[in-house]
Design a protein around this motif. Structure first.
Motif, PDB file in Angstrom:
ATOM      1  N   THR A   1     -77.048 -18.132  61.398  1.00 47.89           N
ATOM      2  CA  THR A   1     -76.231 -19.213  60.865  1.00 47.89           C
ATOM      3  C   THR A   1     -74.778 -19.057  61.308  1.00 47.89           C
ATOM      4  OG1 THR A   1     -77.628 -19.374  58.898  1.00 47.89           O
ATOM      5  CG2 THR A   1     -75.459 -20.400  58.779  1.00 47.89           C
ATOM      6  N   SER A   2     -74.215 -20.125  61.888  1.00 50.31           N
ATOM      7  CA  SER A   2     -72.799 -20.122  62.237  1.00 50.31           C
ATOM      8  C   SER A   2     -71.983 -20.336  60.972  1.00 50.31           C
ATOM      9  CB  SER A   2     -72.493 -21.232  63.247  1.00 50.31           C
ATOM     10  OG  SER A   2     -71.088 -21.380  63.409  1.00 50.31           O
ATOM     11  N   VAL A   3     -71.208 -19.324  60.597  1.00 49.56           N
ATOM     12  CA  VAL A   3     -70.380 -19.388  59.396  1.00 49.56           C
ATOM     13  C   VAL A   3     -68.915 -19.434  59.814  1.00 49.56           C
ATOM     14  CG1 VAL A   3     -69.761 -18.283  57.219  1.00 49.56           C
ATOM     15  CG2 VAL A   3     -72.096 -18.047  58.123  1.00 49.56           C
ATOM     16  N   LEU A   4     -68.208 -20.477  59.375  1.00 49.23           N
ATOM     17  CA  LEU A   4     -66.774 -20.612  59.615  1.00 49.23           C
ATOM     18  C   LEU A   4     -66.050 -20.368  58.304  1.00 49.23           C
ATOM     19  CD1 LEU A   4     -68.120 -22.203  61.986  1.00 49.23           C
ATOM     20  CD2 LEU A   4     -66.119 -23.692  61.952  1.00 49.23           C
ATOM     21  N   ILE A   5     -65.143 -19.399  58.321  1.00 46.64           N
ATOM     22  CA  ILE A   5     -64.399 -19.050  57.120  1.00 46.64           C
ATOM     23  C   ILE A   5     -62.928 -19.347  57.335  1.00 46.64           C
ATOM     24  CG2 ILE A   5     -63.703 -17.157  55.600  1.00 46.64           C
ATOM     25  CD1 ILE A   5     -66.421 -15.899  56.114  1.00 46.64           C
ATOM     26  N   PHE A   6     -62.358 -20.167  56.451  1.00 44.46           N
ATOM     27  CA  PHE A   6     -60.947 -20.524  56.502  1.00 44.46           C
ATOM     28  C   PHE A   6     -60.208 -19.696  55.465  1.00 44.46           C
ATOM     29  CE2 PHE A   6     -62.530 -24.941  57.909  1.00 44.46           C
ATOM     30  CZ  PHE A   6     -62.569 -24.534  59.242  1.00 44.46           C
ATOM     31  N   GLN A   7     -59.339 -18.813  55.958  1.00 44.44           N
ATOM     32  CA  GLN A   7     -58.679 -17.854  55.089  1.00 44.44           C
ATOM     33  C   GLN A   7     -57.178 -18.098  55.066  1.00 44.44           C
ATOM     34  OE1 GLN A   7     -58.361 -16.111  52.495  1.00 44.44           O
ATOM     35  NE2 GLN A   7     -59.694 -14.382  52.975  1.00 44.44           N
ATOM     36  N   GLY A   8     -56.636 -18.238  53.863  1.00 38.85           N
ATOM     37  CA  GLY A   8     -55.209 -18.461  53.699  1.00 38.85           C
ATOM     38  C   GLY A   8     -54.511 -17.282  53.074  1.00 38.85           C
ATOM     39  N   GLU A   9     -53.350 -17.550  52.474  1.00 43.96           N
ATOM     40  CA  GLU A   9     -52.516 -16.461  51.982  1.00 43.96           C
ATOM     41  C   GLU A   9     -52.041 -16.701  50.550  1.00 43.96           C
ATOM     42  OE1 GLU A   9     -49.636 -15.089  55.093  1.00 43.96           O
ATOM     43  OE2 GLU A   9     -50.616 -16.635  56.314  1.00 43.96           O
ATOM     44  N   ASP A  10     -52.816 -17.444  49.775  1.00 39.03           N
ATOM     45  CA  ASP A  10     -52.444 -17.619  48.375  1.00 39.03           C
ATOM     46  C   ASP A  10     -53.242 -16.648  47.509  1.00 39.03           C
ATOM     47  OD1 ASP A  10     -54.985 -18.696  48.085  1.00 39.03           O
ATOM     48  OD2 ASP A  10     -54.306 -20.746  47.737  1.00 39.03           O
ATOM     49  N   GLU A  11     -53.155 -16.833  46.201  1.00 41.99           N
ATOM     50  CA  GLU A  11     -53.771 -15.870  45.275  1.00 41.99           C
ATOM     51  C   GLU A  11     -55.293 -15.898  45.306  1.00 41.99           C
ATOM     52  OE1 GLU A  11     -53.661 -19.759  43.304  1.00 41.99           O
ATOM     53  OE2 GLU A  11     -52.195 -18.604  44.471  1.00 41.99           O
ATOM     54  N   THR A  12     -55.880 -16.908  45.945  1.00 38.00           N
ATOM     55  CA  THR A  12     -57.349 -16.987  45.998  1.00 38.00           C
ATOM     56  C   THR A  12     -57.931 -16.244  47.188  1.00 38.00           C
ATOM     57  OG1 THR A  12     -57.422 -19.028  47.313  1.00 38.00           O
ATOM     58  CG2 THR A  12     -57.220 -19.259  44.911  1.00 38.00           C
ATOM     59  N   ARG A  13     -57.112 -15.603  47.979  1.00 38.02           N
ATOM     60  CA  ARG A  13     -57.594 -14.892  49.166  1.00 38.02           C
ATOM     61  C   ARG A  13     -58.725 -13.905  48.854  1.00 38.02           C
ATOM     62  NH1 ARG A  13     -55.538 -13.974  54.437  1.00 38.02           N
ATOM     63  NH2 ARG A  13     -56.447 -12.088  55.356  1.00 38.02           N
ATOM     64  N   PRO A  14     -58.656 -13.127  47.775  1.00 33.78           N
ATOM     65  CA  PRO A  14     -59.758 -12.202  47.484  1.00 33.78           C
ATOM     66  C   PRO A  14     -61.108 -12.894  47.293  1.00 33.78           C
ATOM     67  CG  PRO A  14     -57.816 -11.598  46.224  1.00 33.78           C
ATOM     68  CD  PRO A  14     -57.529 -12.931  46.839  1.00 33.78           C
ATOM     69  N   LEU A  15     -61.104 -14.126  46.815  1.00 34.63           N
ATOM     70  CA  LEU A  15     -62.366 -14.853  46.647  1.00 34.63           C
ATOM     71  C   LEU A  15     -63.011 -15.140  47.999  1.00 34.63           C
ATOM     72  CD1 LEU A  15     -61.301 -17.397  43.874  1.00 34.63           C
ATOM     73  CD2 LEU A  15     -62.596 -15.271  43.577  1.00 34.63           C
ATOM     74  N   THR A  16     -62.187 -15.516  48.969  1.00 34.88           N
ATOM     75  CA  THR A  16     -62.706 -15.774  50.307  1.00 34.88           C
ATOM     76  C   THR A  16     -63.088 -14.476  50.995  1.00 34.88           C
ATOM     77  OG1 THR A  16     -61.323 -17.753  50.409  1.00 34.88           O
ATOM     78  CG2 THR A  16     -62.248 -16.971  52.485  1.00 34.88           C
ATOM     79  N   ASP A  17     -62.331 -13.397  50.761  1.00 36.33           N
ATOM     80  CA  ASP A  17     -62.717 -12.082  51.288  1.00 36.33           C
ATOM     81  C   ASP A  17     -64.105 -11.689  50.800  1.00 36.33           C
ATOM     82  OD1 ASP A  17     -60.383 -11.622  52.716  1.00 36.33           O
ATOM     83  OD2 ASP A  17     -59.398 -10.532  51.086  1.00 36.33           O
ATOM     84  N   ARG A  18     -64.369 -11.948  49.529  1.00 35.52           N
ATOM     85  CA  ARG A  18     -65.664 -11.590  48.939  1.00 35.52           C
ATOM     86  C   ARG A  18     -66.796 -12.365  49.607  1.00 35.52           C
ATOM     87  NH1 ARG A  18     -67.386 -13.001  42.753  1.00 35.52           N
ATOM     88  NH2 ARG A  18     -66.802 -15.062  43.553  1.00 35.52           N
ATOM     89  N   ALA A  19     -66.565 -13.659  49.837  1.00 36.22           N
ATOM     90  CA  ALA A  19     -67.578 -14.476  50.498  1.00 36.22           C
ATOM     91  C   ALA A  19     -67.797 -14.021  51.932  1.00 36.22           C
ATOM     92  CB  ALA A  19     -67.162 -15.941  50.472  1.00 36.22           C
ATOM     93  N   GLU A  20     -66.711 -13.690  52.614  1.00 30.89           N
ATOM     94  CA  GLU A  20     -66.834 -13.205  53.996  1.00 30.89           C
ATOM     95  C   GLU A  20     -67.656 -11.914  54.062  1.00 30.89           C
ATOM     96  OE1 GLU A  20     -64.177 -11.120  57.504  1.00 30.89           O
ATOM     97  OE2 GLU A  20     -63.135 -12.194  55.905  1.00 30.89           O
ATOM     98  N   ALA A  21     -67.371 -11.000  53.147  1.00 33.22           N
ATOM     99  CA  ALA A  21     -68.087  -9.716  53.163  1.00 33.22           C
ATOM    100  C   ALA A  21     -69.586  -9.923  53.026  1.00 33.22           C
ATOM    101  CB  ALA A  21     -67.557  -8.820  52.041  1.00 33.22           C
TER     102      ALA A  21
END
Length: 333
Positions: A248-268
């Protein structure tokens, strides 16, 4: 760079940040007159592009600020809509029919309407109470919305540093030009690797959730006819993760606000399953002239520039014009 008109890019962006005096005069007048509700109304991409500013207000302000889908607003209504409501609309062409109907609807309820567009004689420009015009085809509207919301929150004592931020935005055209240059080889490599990929899974959160939705629906689906799934990084573990497979091609859009750890968790987690995970991270771009405390606010603009290069390279490798449509504004509906 492929399909990139540098003078036009710089000129269009400059025309949007040049609206600062007009935006500030408008905001000051509205604040002095008083209002209780701010509706950020859009359709499709312009609806999604309102979400970062609803998100900013929700974190920072006690003012009632909500994004609304134009067509749904007309048929469902809003109990708080009235004479103490300000409604903002954006439209590149100034002709979006759903937005035109919504403008008429909210004005009938007594709301004051504001429009951002590139065409002063367009239907939307003529329909709203106040119109602020940039160069034709200027996109996105994040600059104008950030100036509007920043000034509004500053006047309410809910945002520090607005003057500094607004001053730095004057240099935004050059900043984003460097982003485009840096992103171009990455975009080309992604497109080459995915020219035959028919399905992409997109993840984003915080003030990038709107862009995630927009890129999935308005670019990959509408402009490239590709199948996608889009999910908020905070919601990823509540169902959508079951769609992941090894290829599966997964595209992750990562920013620099307080929600960054949530996206880190999904990426992991995504990397535990898929061998095809691509992260587009605003931290990878220097943004010279932008203070560290404002970088998170500019994430939608940065990713729009980065993914604009991806879109152009996908157009090339797939031999599928970004202008091609089968149904949108082709058939009646």
């Amino acid at each position: 760079m492929l399909g990139f008109n540098e003078p036009e890019f710089l000129s269009q962006l400059a025309s949007t940040v040049a609206l600062r005096p007009q935006i500030e005069e408008l905001v000051d007048r509205l604040v002095d007159q008083g209002f209780d509700t701010l509706l950020l109304v859009g359709a499709g991409g312009t609806y999604a592009q309102m979400w970062p500013y609803e998100h900013l207000a929700r974190r920072s302000s006690t003012l009632d600020v909500r994004a609304a889908v134009a067509a749904e607003l007309v048929v469902s209504g809003d109990a708080r809509l009235g004479e103490r409501t300000v409604a903002i609309f954006t439209s590149v062409s100034g002709t979006t029919e759903d937005s035109l109907r919504a403008i008429e609807y909210v004005k009938d309820k007594g709301a004051y309407t504001v429009g951002f567009t590139g065409y002063p004689d367009s239907p939307i420009a003529k329909a709203v109470d106040a119109v602020l015009v940039s160069e034709p085809k200027a996109w996105p509207f994040d600059q104008q919305m950030l100036l509007f919301m920043g000034r509004l929150l500053s006047r309410r004592g809910e945002f520090e540093g607005y003057e500094k931020l607004a001053g730095e935005l004057a240099g935004l055209p050059g900043v984003l030009l460097e982003v485009a240059r840096q992103a171009d080889p990455v975009a080309s490599a992604f497109a080459e690797a995915h020219k035959d990929t028919g399905y992409h899974f997109l993840i984003g959160g915080g003030n990038l959730w709107g862009f995630t939705y927009l890129y999935s629906m308005c670019i990959l689906e509408e402009m490239q006819w590709l199948r996608t799934t889009r999910v908020h990084s905070a919601e990823f573990f509540h169902g959508s993760l079951e769609l992941l497979e090894e290829d599966t091609s997964v595209l992750i859009f990562q920013g620099e606000d307080e929600t960054r750890p949530l996206t880190d968790r999904a990426e992991a987690f995504a990397r535990r399953v898929s061998k095809d995970v691509t992260v587009f991270d605003t931290r990878d771009y220097p943004l010279d002239g932008i203070s560290p405390e404002f970088r998170g606010l500019l994430a939608p603009l940065v990713l729009d520039t980065v993914m604009g290069r991806v879109s152009k390279h996908l157009e090339r490798v797939r031999d599928h014009s970004l202008e091609l449509r089968r149904y949108y504004r082709v058939m009646d509906y």
